[in-house]
Design a protein around this motif. Structure first.
Motif, PDB file in Angstrom:
ATOM      1  N   PRO A 169       0.847  -1.198   0.000  1.00 13.71           N
ATOM      2  CA  PRO A 169       0.000   0.000   0.000  1.00 13.71           C
ATOM      3  C   PRO A 169       0.881   1.246   0.000  1.00 13.71           C
ATOM      4  O   PRO A 169       1.894   1.284   0.685  1.00 13.71           O
ATOM      5  CB  PRO A 169      -0.767  -0.103   1.325  1.00 13.71           C
ATOM      6  CG  PRO A 169      -0.587  -1.498   1.796  1.00 13.71           C
ATOM      7  CD  PRO A 169       0.689  -2.010   1.221  1.00 13.71           C
ATOM      8  N   ARG A 170       0.477   2.220  -0.782  1.00 19.39           N
ATOM      9  CA  ARG A 170       1.298   3.418  -0.899  1.00 19.39           C
ATOM     10  C   ARG A 170       0.437   4.672  -0.745  1.00 19.39           C
ATOM     11  O   ARG A 170      -0.669   4.751  -1.279  1.00 19.39           O
ATOM     12  CB  ARG A 170       1.976   3.466  -2.278  1.00 19.39           C
ATOM     13  CG  ARG A 170       3.116   2.491  -2.428  1.00 19.39           C
ATOM     14  CD  ARG A 170       4.345   2.964  -1.674  1.00 19.39           C
ATOM     15  NE  ARG A 170       5.480   2.072  -1.841  1.00 19.39           N
ATOM     16  CZ  ARG A 170       5.868   1.187  -0.953  1.00 19.39           C
ATOM     17  NH1 ARG A 170       5.210   1.062   0.186  1.00 19.39           N
ATOM     18  NH2 ARG A 170       6.920   0.421  -1.173  1.00 19.39           N
ATOM     19  N   GLY A 171       0.982   5.642  -0.011  1.00 27.32           N
ATOM     20  CA  GLY A 171       0.306   6.913   0.145  1.00 27.32           C
ATOM     21  C   GLY A 171       1.134   8.032  -0.443  1.00 27.32           C
ATOM     22  O   GLY A 171       2.277   7.823  -0.860  1.00 27.32           O
ATOM     23  N   VAL A 172       0.559   9.228  -0.451  1.00 25.12           N
ATOM     24  CA  VAL A 172       1.290  10.391  -0.936  1.00 25.12           C
ATOM     25  C   VAL A 172       2.482  10.624  -0.016  1.00 25.12           C
ATOM     26  O   VAL A 172       2.342  10.612   1.199  1.00 25.12           O
ATOM     27  CB  VAL A 172       0.375  11.636  -0.904  1.00 25.12           C
ATOM     28  CG1 VAL A 172       1.148  12.869  -1.341  1.00 25.12           C
ATOM     29  CG2 VAL A 172      -0.843  11.419  -1.791  1.00 25.12           C
ATOM     30  N   VAL A 173       3.655  10.822  -0.586  1.00 24.76           N
ATOM     31  CA  VAL A 173       4.828  11.047   0.258  1.00 24.76           C
ATOM     32  C   VAL A 173       5.400  12.451   0.048  1.00 24.76           C
ATOM     33  O   VAL A 173       6.042  13.001   0.921  1.00 24.76           O
ATOM     34  CB  VAL A 173       5.892   9.940   0.028  1.00 24.76           C
ATOM     35  CG1 VAL A 173       6.528  10.066  -1.346  1.00 24.76           C
ATOM     36  CG2 VAL A 173       6.956   9.959   1.104  1.00 24.76           C
ATOM     37  N   ALA A 174       5.140  13.028  -1.132  1.00 26.01           N
ATOM     38  CA  ALA A 174       5.722  14.331  -1.447  1.00 26.01           C
ATOM     39  C   ALA A 174       4.624  15.273  -1.913  1.00 26.01           C
ATOM     40  O   ALA A 174       3.438  14.914  -1.918  1.00 26.01           O
ATOM     41  CB  ALA A 174       6.799  14.178  -2.520  1.00 26.01           C
ATOM     42  N   ASP A 192       7.574   3.257   4.493  1.00 27.97           N
ATOM     43  CA  ASP A 192       6.740   3.322   3.296  1.00 27.97           C
ATOM     44  C   ASP A 192       5.249   3.235   3.628  1.00 27.97           C
ATOM     45  O   ASP A 192       4.416   3.219   2.726  1.00 27.97           O
ATOM     46  CB  ASP A 192       7.110   2.195   2.333  1.00 27.97           C
ATOM     47  CG  ASP A 192       6.681   0.827   2.859  1.00 27.97           C
ATOM     48  OD1 ASP A 192       6.754   0.623   4.092  1.00 27.97           O
ATOM     49  OD2 ASP A 192       6.263  -0.025   2.050  1.00 27.97           O
ATOM     50  N   VAL A 193       4.908   3.182   4.901  1.00 27.21           N
ATOM     51  CA  VAL A 193       3.488   3.046   5.265  1.00 27.21           C
ATOM     52  C   VAL A 193       2.763   4.356   4.947  1.00 27.21           C
ATOM     53  O   VAL A 193       3.281   5.439   5.238  1.00 27.21           O
ATOM     54  CB  VAL A 193       3.356   2.714   6.771  1.00 27.21           C
ATOM     55  CG1 VAL A 193       1.879   2.664   7.199  1.00 27.21           C
ATOM     56  CG2 VAL A 193       4.051   1.396   7.080  1.00 27.21           C
ATOM     57  N   ARG A 233      -1.845  -0.159   6.316  1.00 24.88           N
ATOM     58  CA  ARG A 233      -2.407   0.690   5.267  1.00 24.88           C
ATOM     59  C   ARG A 233      -2.538   2.126   5.743  1.00 24.88           C
ATOM     60  O   ARG A 233      -3.065   2.967   5.039  1.00 24.88           O
ATOM     61  CB  ARG A 233      -3.775   0.123   4.852  1.00 24.88           C
ATOM     62  CG  ARG A 233      -3.597  -1.126   4.014  1.00 24.88           C
ATOM     63  CD  ARG A 233      -4.862  -1.891   3.840  1.00 24.88           C
ATOM     64  NE  ARG A 233      -5.905  -1.114   3.201  1.00 24.88           N
ATOM     65  CZ  ARG A 233      -7.058  -1.635   2.808  1.00 24.88           C
ATOM     66  NH1 ARG A 233      -7.274  -2.938   2.987  1.00 24.88           N
ATOM     67  NH2 ARG A 233      -7.968  -0.885   2.253  1.00 24.88           N
ATOM     68  N   ARG A 234      -1.975   2.394   6.908  1.00 26.93           N
ATOM     69  CA  ARG A 234      -2.175   3.697   7.511  1.00 26.93           C
ATOM     70  C   ARG A 234      -1.318   3.750   8.764  1.00 26.93           C
ATOM     71  O   ARG A 234      -1.264   2.766   9.500  1.00 26.93           O
ATOM     72  CB  ARG A 234      -3.681   3.782   7.850  1.00 26.93           C
ATOM     73  CG  ARG A 234      -4.147   4.888   8.712  1.00 26.93           C
ATOM     74  CD  ARG A 234      -4.376   6.115   7.869  1.00 26.93           C
ATOM     75  NE  ARG A 234      -3.259   6.994   8.089  1.00 26.93           N
ATOM     76  CZ  ARG A 234      -3.257   8.278   7.768  1.00 26.93           C
ATOM     77  NH1 ARG A 234      -4.303   8.808   7.173  1.00 26.93           N
ATOM     78  NH2 ARG A 234      -2.216   9.033   8.008  1.00 26.93           N
ATOM     79  N   ASP A 291      -0.995   9.465  13.651  1.00 26.13           N
ATOM     80  CA  ASP A 291      -1.548   9.008  12.380  1.00 26.13           C
ATOM     81  C   ASP A 291      -0.782   9.573  11.190  1.00 26.13           C
ATOM     82  O   ASP A 291      -1.214   9.436  10.044  1.00 26.13           O
ATOM     83  CB  ASP A 291      -3.045   9.319  12.267  1.00 26.13           C
ATOM     84  CG  ASP A 291      -3.352  10.788  12.471  1.00 26.13           C
ATOM     85  OD1 ASP A 291      -2.397  11.559  12.676  1.00 26.13           O
ATOM     86  OD2 ASP A 291      -4.539  11.151  12.431  1.00 26.13           O
ATOM     87  N   ALA A 292       0.354  10.219  11.480  1.00 22.59           N
ATOM     88  CA  ALA A 292       1.214  10.676  10.388  1.00 22.59           C
ATOM     89  C   ALA A 292       2.625  10.829  10.903  1.00 22.59           C
ATOM     90  O   ALA A 292       2.833  11.044  12.104  1.00 22.59           O
ATOM     91  CB  ALA A 292       0.720  12.000   9.809  1.00 22.59           C
TER      92      ALA A 292
END
Lengths: 107, 188, 1007
Positions: free
Chosen positions: C56-61, C298-299, C384-385, C407-408
């Motif tokens: 699972p990938r989230g916005v990183v930049a 990478d979460v 996933r989060r 959560d971040a």
């Protein structure tokens, strides 16, 4: 993308306006030539990392063949001159020597 | 084409021009006079400098290469001019050929012609790089073309006649839409 | 859960909502949003799956460096794969879908790869799929192909337009941040032609986000004032959404402008590719923040610290309610401050440095934020989060000291200048120890045609990381560029004062390549370097252990930096890890080569106008329209379109060819031969010159006569043929093949200009000045006589001669030459009259049963006569002697191009394959290109061969298949039968015969 000045029409010609012609100042060997000389004429080309002479044709322009003296490593262009000569003009040789001390023209 | 686009640039096929290719050494005595006389009444001045075109009396001479000129004239004068030049250059090593049918001419009118050319080829067509009296041979799209300023906000160009259809479609495309306006700036 | 804050957001317009969909779900964003900010505002943190493990990938930049948030955009013909959500401007009706998963983003079968991750280390494919050989084709390759590739290609034609634009400038400034603006101001004020470009939709770069004040005012105000001045200059052109793709030799640069990507269908081009010729280039391309390598980095929810504050300041979007900041430098503290000022929780700043006490640290402490120095993240909770982080000592192996719910995570490993464009054309780099980054080496810049520096880096891109220094550097770079231009302009105007900037005091950063520093092997398998391609710290270390010492090799072995983001976030970290594994300093490892493009460019932009009808020029003869209206089936010949045949209603192409051949042989046919090259050669030395160009003697040709000639290159190989006509004492007209016209004209000019420049010869290519029409067949003469005019009788115009005259009122040249073996006249008229003459011939020819014929009938007839065709019988290795054309090689001439080569041993070898005719025993048509088998096998175990088919046709005249071919000792083996293996195990037997199948004595053409 090379940009070379056509010595005939003075235009700074974009590479897409030019057609390449390979190494310049290659002397033709005719029917009297030895096997070795003829083989060298047909197949042996210099591929220097440094000063090089290349034939270019201003294909999308005046259609003239000219010679570019340039450095294959730094992309510096020492000058361009009409192809109607068997050796680089003295001014070109001087321009090269200013940048590459001790450089000698080798036919 | 929208009205706004048409105000920027109109494309017209033609006019059909008589064209004569002349190859000879530039130092041939009387060459300039022969060309000037051919155009009608010009004396000596009809030998354009490199990269330039001189016009007079409905005709013009363009510099094609160090030993090649192109005479432009009304079609009906072509045969007469060929004959006249051939006579005047007799005895000198030269080549004369009628190439009127080998070329297709286009006229671009309106202030948008610079941007249209800039979309199609590498030549510097900014006011600083390309002005009246210049004759530029270059590439438009994938074919060779030559062009010069033929009047206020008017450009004339030609290509080989076999690619006239391609050139027309190319120019029509380049005349459509609004360009980036790069030549509109006050000091550009 | 990411969310939209109730206030703030300098780029968004809260009263202008925009509707869009993500994976079919209807969502709402605001004008000014990027797709990424809008997704985050809707709580959509999971945006994609990684390439290899489908993690699972989230916005990183927040910008072009984004490796994860790749989406497919639009639908149908406007679908565009692999767009970074961070660089997509939101518009009403935007449709986006996530990529690299099946069946769904939430549940993805490909994620099974992740469970098998320890069986899929670096080089897995290279090692596993070696053997057995057969398994590769049948099993492995199809499997890998199905899994490979990101996104999918659109399947419908693209309805949008694309265009190119060429521009010439003195100075191109790349990057619209404050350094670039200052550089453009400095250069623009001298009157130089300047172009300033910014890849994003906004000017000002990071300064407005960072709260920088210039002359006591917010940075945005200074930016607006600078833009205002630049716009008024007239010699400066400004472009937003224009990304510099690459910098090439001699100041050529490509820019990719997204003109209407955010306003699809508004009639403007979707993209514009700028082709800039700049005399000098300034790269003010900023810097990119580096991630930190820790377990679970990478979460989704782990982001770059700078991206976190971009989202808060620009779009009022928070990646989470509780954000842990982890850093090795002061800069990340700014993110903590921004979050707190927005009313969000920052439970801790995890700082790897043993001591943290700079001014920024002080301010964070003053705001009540807990700073944990000397510490690191031992792991991220959640899959996933982000659900929390575990802390440990940085100088340890990872023993967990505490857990913090969050959560971040905002991470910062320091900043790296964007040196790509500097490096594209040869600029070299320096390792800056204090910042742990590479920056441009001013002593080794890319050089231009004049040997002087071509590219000048400015600001962050030059390693000037503080505002005041970056701003001043813009001015310095511009002055240096102007000086290198040599126009003297740099001495022009007085130096305008730079705005005052409050000094910043920044504590040194600590290079951190993985955390904690002594993490074990297992942990290193969960520390991501390359998020898109799933390359971890352990993979790079494995490569080092297996002997991959060169960074270029390691890149290819591990795929580090090979994804669509080209390692913008991963490269420095990756090569630092490699350096540590190899026990050498980073500069000794060096970087991989930076190559264009800086970021992906659309195919549409590259193609520009060259699509559809304009894909390539189509050349038309003066008679083209007639062919078109008379049902011509076209054959492309080079860029020409020539009629292949003119099939009639209900007639097959094959039958049309048969009819056309028979009609030309029995009545009269008409061929448009206008495409043949026609080169005028004139001068006192013209004969001598053509004696060198052709193998034959041309100087002895008499005016009024024609001669077939061969042209060889210096290698001796046949390159063209055609009929040479002597117009007068000094003038020759050389006919070439259709494809040879320009080539042979250039060939002649090259020799004239570079070897025999003192010979008095001029050439001109008159190919298009004339239409040429071949009137072919036994009734050809009768037809011309009916037209009326010049005498075309055998006596007045014999075979292989020409005359000028008039036919039906047209001024013509008539050549009695034949490529069909029939009575044949080729008539040349000025191109403008070609169609009229053709129509006249058709009209008058009706009484004789005239029919036009196409290129296939032409080919069949010439093959029946054993005439060679350049490109069929020749392939660049064939000499005239191979083709029985020794008669066309002058023995009297001392020299011609190719003569010396014809004396080489290989050329005189009696075993060379030679031209023969081939007749199948069963009358069938041999496959073109078929080889004649010989006994035995060669050293590679392949069947030996003794000849091949060069042309093969059904001959309507003979009612059977005929072929020409090159066969070993062929002419000495007449009557022998050869076996030609064909597809499906079939063997076709053919007898060696004379290549002249029809009218062997040439009587028909000579009547």
């Amino acid at each position: 993308m090379l940009i070379l000045e056509c010595p005939f029409c003075g235009i700074m010609a974009d590479e897409t306006e030019l057609a390449p012609g390979g190494e310049a100042h290659v002397r033709r060997v005719g029917p009297e030539g030895s096997d070795e000389a003829f083989e060298a004429y047909l197949f042996m080309r210099r591929n220097p990392c440094g000063v090089h002479f290349e034939l270019w044709r201003h294909a999308h322009g005046c259609g003239r063949w000219f010679i570019a003296a340039r450095n294959t490593l730094t992309l510096e262009v020492y000058g361009t001159y009409p192809a109607q000569t068997d050796r680089p003009p003295a001014a070109i040789v001087r321009a090269i020597r200013r940048r590459v001390p001790g450089w000698e023209w080798q036919p | 084409m929208s009205e706004r686009e048409a105000a920027r640039l109109r494309l017209r096929r033609g006019p059909g021009l008589g064209m004569i290719a002349l190859r000879c050494a530039p130092h041939v005595p009387g060459l300039g006079e022969a060309l000037g006389g051919a155009l009608g009444g010009m004396r000596g001045a009809a030998l354009p400098e490199r990269g330039r075109i001189v016009s007079a009396n409905g005709g013009a001479v363009a510099w094609m290469s160090p030993d090649e000129w192109l005479l432009l004239c009304p079609r009906e004068r072509t045969a007469g001019l060929l004959e006249r030049l051939s006579r005047e250059l007799a005895g000198e090593h030269h080549l004369l050929a009628d190439v009127s049918d080998a070329r297709a001419v286009f006229t671009l009118s309106g202030p948008g012609w610079r941007e249209a050319l800039a979309r199609l080829g590498p030549a510097d067509v900014s006011p600083a790089g390309f002005g009246a009296g210049m004759f530029r041979r270059s590439r438009l799209g994938q074919v060779a073309a030559a062009f010069w300023i033929s009047g206020p906000d008017e450009l004339r160009l030609f290509c080989r006649s076999s690619v006239a259809g391609y050139m027309e479609a190319l120019l029509e495309g380049a005349a459509r839409g609004e360009g980036p306006g790069i030549f509109d700036a006050p000091g550009a | 859960m990411s969310l939209r804050l109730s206030s703030g957001g300098r780029l968004i317009e809260r009263d202008r909502p925009l509707d869009f969909t993500f994976n079919g779900r209807r969502l709402r964003g605001l004008a000014g949003d990027s797709l990424a900010s809008a997704l985050l505002a809707n709580g959509q943190m999971l945006v994609g799956r990684s390439f290899k493990y489908h993690r699972p990938r989230g916005v990183v930049a927040s910008g072009v460096e984004e490796p994860n948030a790749l989406v497919g955009l639009g639908r149908g013909g406007r679908f565009e794969p692999n767009r970074r959500a961070t660089t997509v401007e939101l518009f009403d009706g935007l449709e986006a879908v996530s990529q690299n998963h099946w069946p769904g983003l939430g549940f993805d079968l490909g994620a099974l790869n992740d469970l098998a991750a320890r069986f899929l280390p670096a080089g897995f494919y290279y090692k596993t799929f070696m053997a057995p050989r057969g398994a590769w084709e049948k099993l492995f390759e199809p499997l890998i192909r199905r899994a490979a590739g990101l996104g999918r290609a659109p399947e419908e034609p693209d309805p949008d337009g694309y265009e190119h634009f060429h521009v010439h400038v003195d100075v191109l400034v790349i990057g619209g941040g404050i350094s670039g603006l200052q550089a453009a101001l400095t250069a623009g004020r001298t009157g130089a032609r300047v172009m300033l470009v910014e890849q994003g939709p906004h000017w000002g770069g990071r300064a407005p986000v960072e709260g920088v004040r210039l002359d006591g005012r917010p940075a945005a105000e200074w930016v607006d004032a600078a833009l205002g001045e630049l716009e008024r200059m007239g010699n400066v052109h400004l472009r937003r959404r224009a990304m510099a793709v690459g910098v090439y030799d001699h100041g050529y640069a490509l820019l990719h402008e997204r003109v209407a990507a955010h306003t699809p269908g508004d009639g403007r081009p979707r993209h514009r590719l700028w082709k800039v010729r700049a005399r000098r280039i300034i790269t003010a391309t900023g810097a990119l923040e580096r991630p930190l390598a820790f377990v679970g980095n990478d979460v989704p929810g782990v982001m770059l610290a700078s991206a976190v504050r971009d989202y808060v300041v620009n779009w009022a979007v928070a990646p989470g309610r509780r954000t842990v900041v982890v850093t090795n430098n002061d800069d990340a503290y700014r993110s903590a401050l921004v979050l707190r000022e927005a009313g969000l929780e920052v439970p801790a700043i995890v700082d790897a440095r043993p001591q943290a006490d700079g001014p920024l640290v002080q301010r964070a402490r003053e705001m009540g934020i807990r700073v944990v120095s000397g510490s690191a993240i031992a792991g991220v909770k959640g899959r996933r989060r982000v659900r929390g982080v575990r802390l440990c000592a940085h100088e340890g192996e990872g023993a967990v000291l505490e857990e913090i719910a969050c959560d971040a995570v905002a991470m910062s490993g320091g900043w790296s200048p964007v040196v790509h464009l500097w490096s594209h054309c040869g600029g070299k780099l320096l390792w800056e120890e204090g910042q742990a980054h590479f920056r441009p080496d001013p002593q080794r810049p890319p050089t231009g045609a004049d040997g002087a520096p071509l590219v000048f880096a400015a600001g962050n891109a030059n390693g000037r990381m503080e505002t005041a220094a970056a701003l001043a550097d813009g001015q310095v770079a511009a002055e240096a560029a102007l000086k290198a231009l040599g126009t003297g302009r740099e001495r022009g105007g007085a130096r305008a004062p730079l705005p005052a900037v409050a000094p910043e005091e920044v504590a040194p950063m600590l290079p951190v390549w993985l955390m904690p520093r002594k993490a074990g092997a297992k942990a290193r398998m969960k520390m991501w370097l390359d998020f898109q391609n799933d390359v971890k710290v352990s993979d790079v270390e494995l490569a080092a252990r297996e002997g991959y010492e060169s960074v270029e090799h390691t890149k290819r072995y591990t795929t580090l930096g090979m994804a669509t983001d080209q390692g913008k976030l991963s490269n420095i970290n990756g090569l630092a890890v490699l350096s540590e594994a190899l026990g050498q300093p980073v500069p000794q490892t060096g970087t991989t080569t930076f190559r264009p493009p800086w970021a992906p460019v659309s195919f549409g932009a590259i193609a520009g106008e060259a699509r559809g009808d304009l894909f390539q020029p189509v050349r038309e003869t003066p008679i083209h329209r007639w062919h078109e209206t008379h049902g011509a089936h076209w054959e492309p010949v080079g860029q020409w379109r020539r009629p292949y045949a003119y099939p009639r209603d209900g007639e097959s192409l094959h039958d049309a060819v048969i009819r056309e051949v028979r009609n030309a042989r029995q009545a009269v046919g008409l061929l448009d031969a206008s495409t043949l090259g026609k080169i005028l050669v004139r001068g006192p030395d013209a004969g001598r010159f053509l004696d060198m160009i052709y193998t034959n003697m041309m100087s002895t040709l008499k005016p009024g006569r024609c001669r077939y000639g061969l042209i060889c290159n210096e290698n001796g190989f046949l390159i063209d043929d055609g009929v040479v006509v002597r117009l007068d004492k000094e003038t020759f007209l050389c006919h070439t093949t259709t494809g040879g016209a320009e080539r042979i004209h250039e060939h002649m000019e090259r020799w004239l200009q570079t070897e025999w420049w003192d010979w008095r010869v001029f050439t001109a290519d008159l190919t298009e000045q004339y239409a040429q029409i071949a009137v072919v067949g036994p009734k050809a003469r009768a037809l011309l006589e009916r037209l009326g005019g010049m005498d075309v009788s055998r006596e007045s115009l014999p075979f292989m001669e020409w005359r000028a005259g008039e036919l039906a009122g047209f001024a013509v040249r008539v050549f009695r030459i034949s490529f069909s073996g029939e009575l044949s006249y080729e008539i040349a008229v000025p191109a403008g009259q070609g169609l009229a003459l053709w129509e006249r011939l058709v009209e008058e020819g009706a009484a004789f049963g005239i029919m036009p014929y196409g290129t296939e009938a032409l080919h069949v007839m010439r093959a029946e006569k054993g005439f060679i065709m350049i490109g069929d019988e020749t392939d660049g290795t064939v000499i005239p002697q191979d083709l029985g054309l020794g008669w066309a090689i002058s023995k009297k001439k001392a020299d011609y191009l190719g003569k010396r080569a014809h004396q080489r041993p290989h050329m005189t070898d009696p075993n060379r394959w030679k031209l023969v005719g081939l007749e199948t025993l069963d009358g069938s048509v041999l496959p073109d290109g078929a080889y004649a088998a010989a006994e035995g096998v060669n050293e590679n175990g392949q069947r030996k061969v003794q000849g091949r088919v060069t042309s093969s046709y059904f001959s309507p005249t003979l009612g059977r298949g005929i072929a020409l071919g090159l066969v070993e000792h062929g002419p000495e083996r007449m009557g022998e039968v050869l076996a030609f293996p064909a597809t499906g195990g079939r063997i076709i037997r053919a007898r060696i015969v004379s290549p002249v199948f029809y009218d062997k004595d040439g009587e028909k053409q000579n009547v």
